[in-house]
Structure formats: structure tokens, C-alpha cells
Design a protein around this motif. Structure first.
Motif, PDB file in Angstrom:
ATOM      1  N   SER A   1       0.832  -1.211   0.000  1.00 55.97           N
ATOM      2  CA  SER A   1       0.000   0.000   0.000  1.00 55.97           C
ATOM      3  C   SER A   1       0.863   1.256   0.000  1.00 55.97           C
ATOM      4  N   ILE A   2       1.953   1.225   0.757  1.00 57.91           N
ATOM      5  CA  ILE A   2       2.861   2.387   0.794  1.00 57.91           C
ATOM      6  C   ILE A   2       3.520   2.579  -0.571  1.00 57.91           C
ATOM      7  N   ILE A   3       3.895   1.461  -1.223  1.00 56.55           N
ATOM      8  CA  ILE A   3       4.505   1.542  -2.559  1.00 56.55           C
ATOM      9  C   ILE A   3       3.538   2.185  -3.557  1.00 56.55           C
ATOM     10  N   GLU A   4       2.242   1.928  -3.392  1.00 52.66           N
ATOM     11  CA  GLU A   4       1.231   2.478  -4.306  1.00 52.66           C
ATOM     12  C   GLU A   4       0.980   3.966  -4.088  1.00 52.66           C
ATOM     13  N   MET A   5       1.405   4.480  -2.928  1.00 53.02           N
ATOM     14  CA  MET A   5       1.202   5.906  -2.639  1.00 53.02           C
ATOM     15  C   MET A   5       2.185   6.752  -3.449  1.00 53.02           C
ATOM     16  N   PRO A   6       1.799   7.993  -3.790  1.00 54.75           N
ATOM     17  CA  PRO A   6       2.684   8.839  -4.612  1.00 54.75           C
ATOM     18  C   PRO A   6       3.942   9.282  -3.880  1.00 54.75           C
ATOM     19  N   THR A   7       3.887   9.340  -2.539  1.00 54.48           N
ATOM     20  CA  THR A   7       5.055   9.774  -1.765  1.00 54.48           C
ATOM     21  C   THR A   7       5.224   8.863  -0.548  1.00 54.48           C
ATOM     22  N   ALA A   8       6.352   8.998   0.106  1.00 53.60           N
ATOM     23  CA  ALA A   8       6.581   8.283   1.357  1.00 53.60           C
ATOM     24  C   ALA A   8       5.707   8.900   2.445  1.00 53.60           C
ATOM     25  N   PRO A   9       5.456   8.185   3.539  1.00 54.38           N
ATOM     26  CA  PRO A   9       4.632   8.755   4.622  1.00 54.38           C
ATOM     27  C   PRO A   9       5.194  10.085   5.113  1.00 54.38           C
ATOM     28  N   PRO A  10       4.353  11.102   5.272  1.00 57.62           N
ATOM     29  CA  PRO A  10       4.826  12.418   5.699  1.00 57.62           C
ATOM     30  C   PRO A  10       5.076  12.499   7.205  1.00 57.62           C
ATOM     31  N   ALA A  11       4.713  11.470   7.941  1.00 61.08           N
ATOM     32  CA  ALA A  11       4.896  11.478   9.397  1.00 61.08           C
ATOM     33  C   ALA A  11       5.027  10.037   9.874  1.00 61.08           C
ATOM     34  N   LYS A  12       5.540   9.910  11.085  1.00 63.79           N
ATOM     35  CA  LYS A  12       5.620   8.575  11.682  1.00 63.79           C
ATOM     36  C   LYS A  12       4.209   8.039  11.916  1.00 63.79           C
ATOM     37  N   PHE A  13       4.054   6.721  11.772  1.00 62.90           N
ATOM     38  CA  PHE A  13       2.739   6.136  12.025  1.00 62.90           C
ATOM     39  C   PHE A  13       2.904   4.744  12.617  1.00 62.90           C
ATOM     40  N   CYS A  14       1.827   4.236  13.205  1.00 64.36           N
ATOM     41  CA  CYS A  14       1.763   2.866  13.719  1.00 64.36           C
ATOM     42  C   CYS A  14       0.436   2.247  13.294  1.00 64.36           C
ATOM     43  N   PHE A  15       0.501   0.989  12.896  1.00 64.99           N
ATOM     44  CA  PHE A  15      -0.688   0.248  12.499  1.00 64.99           C
ATOM     45  C   PHE A  15      -0.920  -0.859  13.522  1.00 64.99           C
ATOM     46  N   TYR A  16      -2.152  -0.950  14.028  1.00 72.19           N
ATOM     47  CA  TYR A  16      -2.470  -1.894  15.101  1.00 72.19           C
ATOM     48  C   TYR A  16      -3.598  -2.828  14.689  1.00 72.19           C
ATOM     49  N   LEU A  17      -3.495  -4.065  15.167  1.00 74.23           N
ATOM     50  CA  LEU A  17      -4.592  -5.021  15.023  1.00 74.23           C
ATOM     51  C   LEU A  17      -5.438  -5.011  16.274  1.00 74.23           C
ATOM     52  N   MET A  18      -6.707  -5.397  16.121  1.00 75.47           N
ATOM     53  CA  MET A  18      -7.595  -5.655  17.250  1.00 75.47           C
ATOM     54  C   MET A  18      -8.195  -7.047  17.055  1.00 75.47           C
ATOM     55  N   GLY A  19      -8.991  -7.497  18.014  1.00 78.66           N
ATOM     56  CA  GLY A  19      -9.691  -8.768  17.868  1.00 78.66           C
ATOM     57  C   GLY A  19      -8.781  -9.976  17.961  1.00 78.66           C
ATOM     58  N   SER A  20      -9.175 -11.059  17.275  1.00 81.65           N
ATOM     59  CA  SER A  20      -8.448 -12.323  17.392  1.00 81.65           C
ATOM     60  C   SER A  20      -7.027 -12.226  16.851  1.00 81.65           C
ATOM     61  N   GLY A  21      -6.823 -11.407  15.823  1.00 82.04           N
ATOM     62  CA  GLY A  21      -5.473 -11.217  15.299  1.00 82.04           C
ATOM     63  C   GLY A  21      -4.558 -10.581  16.328  1.00 82.04           C
ATOM     64  N   ALA A  22      -5.081  -9.607  17.053  1.00 74.89           N
ATOM     65  CA  ALA A  22      -4.290  -8.957  18.095  1.00 74.89           C
ATOM     66  C   ALA A  22      -3.993  -9.914  19.240  1.00 74.89           C
TER      67      ALA A  22
ATOM     68  N   ASP B   1      -9.959  -5.854  11.412  1.00 78.19           N
ATOM     69  CA  ASP B   1     -10.174  -5.239  12.726  1.00 78.19           C
ATOM     70  C   ASP B   1      -8.881  -4.522  13.095  1.00 78.19           C
ATOM     71  N   HIS B   2      -8.790  -3.213  12.795  1.00 82.52           N
ATOM     72  CA  HIS B   2      -7.502  -2.532  12.981  1.00 82.52           C
ATOM     73  C   HIS B   2      -7.698  -1.028  13.120  1.00 82.52           C
ATOM     74  N   PHE B   3      -6.646  -0.353  13.574  1.00 82.17           N
ATOM     75  CA  PHE B   3      -6.666   1.113  13.646  1.00 82.17           C
ATOM     76  C   PHE B   3      -5.271   1.660  13.386  1.00 82.17           C
TER      77      PHE B   3
ATOM     78  N   TYR C   1      -5.449  -4.441  21.545  1.00 86.82           N
ATOM     79  CA  TYR C   1      -4.615  -3.979  20.435  1.00 86.82           C
ATOM     80  C   TYR C   1      -3.212  -4.600  20.457  1.00 86.82           C
ATOM     81  N   ARG C   2      -2.638  -4.714  19.252  1.00 86.25           N
ATOM     82  CA  ARG C   2      -1.255  -5.202  19.117  1.00 86.25           C
ATOM     83  C   ARG C   2      -0.583  -4.465  17.966  1.00 86.25           C
ATOM     84  N   HIS C   3       0.612  -3.950  18.216  1.00 85.93           N
ATOM     85  CA  HIS C   3       1.382  -3.199  17.229  1.00 85.93           C
ATOM     86  C   HIS C   3       1.869  -4.163  16.152  1.00 85.93           C
ATOM     87  N   ILE C   4       1.561  -3.864  14.891  1.00 88.93           N
ATOM     88  CA  ILE C   4       1.921  -4.776  13.810  1.00 88.93           C
ATOM     89  C   ILE C   4       2.939  -4.162  12.852  1.00 88.93           C
ATOM     90  N   ALA C   5       2.920  -2.824  12.702  1.00 88.24           N
ATOM     91  CA  ALA C   5       3.858  -2.173  11.784  1.00 88.24           C
ATOM     92  C   ALA C   5       3.976  -0.700  12.157  1.00 88.24           C
TER      93      ALA C   5
END
Length: 654
Positions: A366-387, A398-400, A487-491
Motif C-alpha cells: 500500500s505504501i509503494i502504491e502511494m505517490p510519496t513516502a509517509p509524511p509522518a511517523k505512524f503505527c498500524f495496530y490489530l484488534m480482535g483475534s489477530g491482536a 479489525d484494525h486502527f 490492540y497489538r502493534h503490527i507495523a
């Protein structure tokens, strides 16, 4: 049975029988009957429970049966006075029982047994000598009771044996590599390259070259494993960096490497390599001495399954066009692991590691498909059974997402950074959802996804959101919070993740009413009590149990609340149990028993749901109790009881 011993007796006769019996009290884990111990009677459990098990010195004990109140301990030795070879010329009087010790010249045989019995909580048991049973054998009610107990146990033994034979026949001789031990696969010490910490880099490299091996050398000091060096290390730590080959080898080794005992199973070596991203494992003896080396190549050449490791490599480079094919490969992996009886917690750990890699790959694409690199630091989290690392089939998304805003940092060059970040992460979240959907994750029906603005925002926005949840704890917000706090930090950025965790901790300082409201929701949904006699309960009353609704959800919520109360905001359920033990909130015994109990529940839940998937049925979490053997029902009852104790412990704070 207690009254059966004295039924139809005079007061004097009853007193004589009672005097021959004795009541014993046992604390939790006390041994009631030792293996290979001469036995002179049976025990009637008056209160508490006991377990019959095979004791193992170097591995986990194998529990065979749970004994509850009004059931007998020691039935396996009843044959020593029940079995009689009558002389052919003698017709026995049906009203007068004859025992082996009543036959002339025929000594009593006291057979030994491999099993032991121990109390699993405070237990009272009445010891009844065989002499008493012999004396009262003419009482029909007592005789019927004993024969009912024996026939019931015999039925369970045959049922269990039939299941094992059927499993071994279905799977075949070579279908199950998990029965292989590491010692059956490893390279022994005689062929393993060994070196000292003070040896030169060149001398160790020469040893590897002379033995025509591309594996690794084990570094020892006083016979203790101190490190490992691989050909990869020689390339990346010596040749690439221009390091002198005359330096001591300890300067390039991996210190204190992960090891594995030679008695470990094939699947344990396989999952250790997968979960730690390594390809060489020093193998140890019972005294932690070097026994040999096992490599990824050794495992691949031994037996199937190799799909686990092949999938690991595939997931790192999968393209967007290939995403739809990954699901079936992963499902083949879990099929193999379930067929081979890999412990359920290990199975879930492996599968969720693979699913994590799939999700990370979707984020990268998804990041590769974006026109630019992320403009700020970010974190992607899972919720539910995956978390919770309990996902085995691909579920709804189930994520935020959390990202840095102007209020969180001063590194932005202009005043429009928040708007740029808002637009960027909105589009990125949409792409992540699309790619996850291609991989087999359906969109969440409740829209609990990062593409929804409610589940996306800056660190400041999340702080405000958490404050709103805890300050105004309506039922709707409580349900959102229950999902969120798994929640669980995934990326994403680790520093931002730490800041986010601190934000959550700060929010909980003012959240006593919020935690109280969460606890009241659980008080309204108690875990069912299954304490009545197990056979009558399953035969006459409850026919099904909704494992998800009636057991797993209350377990997760109770553990979640208890953890939050003690400042534990992060971790899978198993990790939270360990953290609560470290804080001395849970005793060591309860920690161990609780983990075993949830493993049992998850095993039933996963297998039942996966069988439904394989049969093309609608997926439910209802377990039919009528299909379980007596032993399985007892195991399930004991596990639910332990989880209910956790819920009661949490509620005791309120």
C-alpha cells in the motif's frame, strides 16, 4: 457411596464398618496414590477433585482422568478381588461371593500400576479397604454402584483407544513428523564444527571449509555454548567490513544463541526457527552441554511439513496479483498442524506469525502504491483475534492507525502538515483495506477499520478519544473500548508506539469509573457453572455450549480488566497472564492452570470451527456436548471452572 457401606446394617455393624474406613485431607497437588504402590483399597472423593495422570520427569504430565465428588479412586486394582477362577467341579453359590484369597493354594496378586493420583484442589477422600468391600459385597446397591463405576471407566478407555487407533490409521505412518525428536534429525557432536572463543576467525573458517559445510560453528567455553558463527557472519561481519581474519572469533559471533534440547519435537525446532528468523539451532543435552546442531536444511530433508517455511519466504515478496492465492497456502498449513496434533498454542503462534507477515506485506504494498513516502511517523495496530494471536482462519478486518501530528512533534516544516498527514493516511488506510481484502480479509461489518476516521488519528486525537471513552462510559463506548484494549502493534515506528502506550497509561489514571463499568458488564454475563455431576448435566440438561460467547469473551474481558487495573495495557492474553503473575496478582499455580485451561478451550474452539469450515458449514462457536467422551467433558468442565475463577477474582475488586 458412603451410606451404601452401612445400608441394612445394625448400629453396631455400621459402627464396625465405619471404624475400618478413614477420612483423609489433601492439599492442592498432594499425591493421593503413588505409581507402583501396593494398594489395599479405594478412595471415595467426598469433596474437591483429583486427577489421574502419568508422571513424566522431563516433560509435562499426561492427565488421563478427572475424579469428582462421589467418584472412586483406585478402580484399576479392583480386579485383584473381583476376578475369580472357580474350580470346574465347584458350582459357586450365587449368594456367597468367592475371592482369590478364599481359594486354597492361590495367592493374592497385587498388580502395580504406572499411574498416580493427586489432588487438584483441597480434597477430602474416604479410604475404604478391600476387606470392607469384600465384607459388604452381598449388598446389591453397593455392588451395582461399583460395577457402574467400572463399566463407565472401561467405556471411556475403549473410546479413547479407538480414537487413537483411528487417528494413526487415517494419518499413516509417515504423515506425522511431529513425533520425530530433534535427536533423530540433528548433526551429532562428532560432525559439528566446534571452536573456542579465542580461536582466530581464519582457523574457524578453515574448519568449515575443510568439512565442506556451509552450516555453522558452535563456540564453546568450558563445554558451555557461548555463541554461534555462520557463513553468513563471515561474509557480512568479516569480508564486507574488511575485518582482519586474525582477530578472535568471539568478535563476530552471535552471543548466547537460542538452543533447543535434543528431546524436543520436530515441530518445536521448526517453529523456533520460524518465530526467531534463524536457520541454525545448537542442540543441548539434559545438562545443557552441546549435543549437536540442527539446521533448516536438516528439517527440510527430514519430513513434511515444509510449507510453513516455504510460506515464510513467499510472504516477504508476494505481489499484489498473488495476494488472492496466499489464503489457500496458509489454510493448508493449519490443516497440517491440526492433523499432526501440534499443541494449539504453538499452532496459533505459528499461524499468527504468518498472518502478521501477510498483513505487513499488504501495508508495504500500500505504501509503494502511494505517490510519496509517509509524511509522518505512524503505527498500524490489530484488534480482535489477530491482536490476541488467536486467529486461525482469516476473519473480518479489525484494525486502527495512529500517526504523528503537529501537536506531537516540532519537526514539520510548515503549518499544513496535519492536513497533509490527514489526507495521506486516509488514502493509505483505504489502500490497506483493499489489499487485505484481496488477501482474504473481509471488510469489518461494524466498520472497525483504519479507513473509518473513528479508528484513525493523530496521537493527540487518540488521547482525546480515550479521554472521552473513559469519562463518558456509555455502553456503546464500553464495547468499543473492549475491542480496542486487545490492540497489538503490527507495523510502524517503535518510538511512536511507546508514546502511544504511555498515552493509554496516562488515560487510565483517571479511569476508575470506566473500569468499574466494564466490570459490571461482566457481572451481567457470568461464565456458566458446570459443577453438578457431569454425566447427568450433559445427559439431561445442557446440550450445547457457545465457547465464544459463554467462555472466551468473558475470559478475554475479565483478563483485560484485571490487567488494566494493574497498569498492564499491552500484550496477548497469555502475555498478560504472565505479567499478572510477575506482579504477584496471580499465583504460580493459578498462572500455570489458567494457561492450560485456555489451551484446552481454544483447542475445542479451533478444531470445531475448522471442521465446520472444511465441511462447508456455517461457522459457529457452539460445541455439541453430546459428541464428547466423558474424559473430554470432564476436561472441559475443569477448564471452564478455572476461567470462571479468573472472572470471580476480577469481580472481587468491585
Amino acid at each position: 457411596m458412603k451410606h451404601l457401606l452401612t445400608k441394612n446394617l445394625t448400629a453396631t455393624e455400621a459402627a464396625n464398618i465405619k471404624n475400618q474406613c478413614k477420612t483423609f485431607h489433601y492439599n492442592q497437588n498432594d499425591i493421593i496414590l503413588q505409581a507402583n504402590e501396593h494398594r489395599e483399597g479405594v478412595f471415595l472423593v467426598l469433596s474437591g477433585m483429583a486427577e489421574v495422570y502419568l508422571p513424566f520427569q522431563k516433560s509435562q504430565d499426561e492427565v488421563l482422568e478427572i475424579i469428582k465428588p462421589n467418584e472412586l479412586i483406585g478402580l484399576s486394582n479392583l480386579h485383584h478381588f473381583l476376578i475369580t477362577n472357580f474350580p470346574q467341579t465347584q458350582q459357586p453359590d450365587p449368594t456367597t461371593p468367592i475371592y482369590p484369597d478364599q481359594l486354597p493354594g492361590q495367592p493374592v496378586q497385587h498388580n502395580q500400576t504406572l499411574v498416580q493420583v493427586r489432588a487438584i484442589d483441597d480434597t477430602e477422600a474416604l479410604f475404604i479397604p478391600y476387606t470392607v468391600l469384600k465384607e459388604r459385597w452381598s449388598e446389591p446397591a453397593l455392588r451395582d454402584y461399583l460395577l457402574d463405576q467400572v463399566s463407565s471407566r472401561l467405556h471411556d478407555v475403549y473410546h479413547s483407544l479407538a480414537e487413537q487407533i483411528n487417528m494413526s490409521t487415517t494419518m499413516g505412518r509417515t504423515a506425522d513428523p511431529t513425533i520425530l525428536r530433534v535427536r533423530d534429525i540433528m548433526q551429532p557432536t562428532t560432525t559439528t564444527i566446534q571452536a573456542k572463543r579465542t580461536d582466530s576467525i581464519q582457523s574457524v573458517a578453515e574448519k568449515l571449509s575443510q568439512n565442506n559445510t556451509k552450516t555453522a560453528a558452535i563456540i564453546l567455553n568450558n563445554n558451555q555454548i557461548k555463541g554461534i558463527v555462520t557463513m553468513h557472519d563471515f561474509v557480512n561481519r568479516v569480508i564486507t567490513s574488511g575485518k582482519s581474519t586474525q582477530e578472535q572469533v568471539h568478535t563476530i559471533i552471535t552471543e548466547n544463541p537460542i538452543t533447543i534440547p535434543r528431546t524436543a519435537y520436530y515441530y518445536e525446532a521448526l517453529t523456533t526457527m520460524l518465530l526467531n528468523g534463524i536457520k541454525h539451532l545448537p542442540v543441548t543435552t539434559e545438562n545443557n552441554q552441546l549435543a549437536g546442531l540442527v539446521t533448516l536444511t536438516d528439517l527440510l530433508q527430514a519430513k513434511q511439513p515444509t510449507a510453513m517455511l516455504q510460506n515464510t519466504e513467499t510472504l516477504k515478496t508476494v505481489t499484489k496479483e498473488e495476494l488472492p492465492q496466499i489464503k489457500q497456502q496458509l489454510y493448508a498449513m493449519i490443516t497440517t498442524m491440526l492433523q499432526q496434533q501440534v499443541p494449539i498454542l504453538t499452532t496459533l503462534e505459528v499461524m499468527n506469525t504468518l498472518y502478521d507477515q501477510l498483513i505487513k506485506r499488504c501495508i508495504d504494498l500500500s505504501i509503494i502504491e502511494m505517490p510519496t513516502a509517509p509524511p509522518a511517523k505512524f503505527c498500524f495496530y490489530l484488534m480482535g483475534s489477530g491482536a490476541r494471536k488467536e486467529q486461525f482462519l482469516l476473519t473480518d478486518q479489525d484494525h486502527f492507525l495512529v500517526y504523528e501530528g503537529e501537536g506531537d512533534t516540532h519537526d514539520y516544516p510548515d503549518g499544513h502538515s496535519d492536513q497533509i498527514a490527514t489526507r495521506y493516511f486516509e488514502e493509505l488506510s483505504q489502500k490497506i483495506v483493499t489489499n487485505l481484502e484481496l488477501a482474504g480479509y473481509q471488510k469489518c461489518k461494524g466498520d472497525m477499520m483504519a479507513s473509518n476516521p473513528i479508528w484513525r488519528g493523530t496521537l493527540q486525537k487518540w488521547e482525546s478519544r480515550l479521554h472521552e471513552w473513559t469519562l463518558n462510559a456509555t455502553n456503546d463506548r464500553l464495547l468499543l473500548a473492549q475491542n480496542f484494549f486487545s490492540y497489538r502493534h503490527i507495523a510502524g515506528d517503535d518510538t511512536l508506539h511507546q508514546q502511544f502506550q504511555q498515552t493509554i497509561l496516562d488515560s487510565l489514571d483517571r479511569a476508575k469509573i470506566f473500569l468499574y463499568r466494564l466490570s459490571q458488564l461482566e457481572r451481567e454475563n457470568p461464565i456458566p457453572t458446570l459443577e453438578q455431576p457431569i454425566r447427568s448435566m450433559f445427559r439431561r440438561n445442557k446440550k450445547q455450549l457457545d465457547l465464544k460467547k459463554e467462555v472466551l469473551f468473558p475470559y478475554h474481558h475479565s483478563l483485560q480488566i484485571l490487567a488494566l487495573m494493574h497498569g498492564i495495557t499491552y500484550g496477548t492474553p497469555i502475555e498478560k497472564i504472565d505479567q499478572l503473575h510477575e506482579k504477584k496478582i496471580l499465583s504460580e499455580n493459578f498462572q500455570k492452570d489458567l494457561k492450560a485451561s485456555i489451551s484446552t478451550i481454544l483447542n475445542y474452539y479451533v478444531r470445531n470451527r475448522y471442521n465446520q469450515h472444511q465441511n462447508g458449514e456455517d461457522l459457529t462457536s457452539s460445541l455439541s456436548l453430546t459428541t464428547l467422551s466423558t474424559r473430554e467433558k470432564e476436561e472441559l468442565m475443569l477448564s471452564i471452572r478455572l476461567i470462571k475463577e479468573l472472572q470471580n477474582h476480577m469481580l472481587s475488586y468491585y
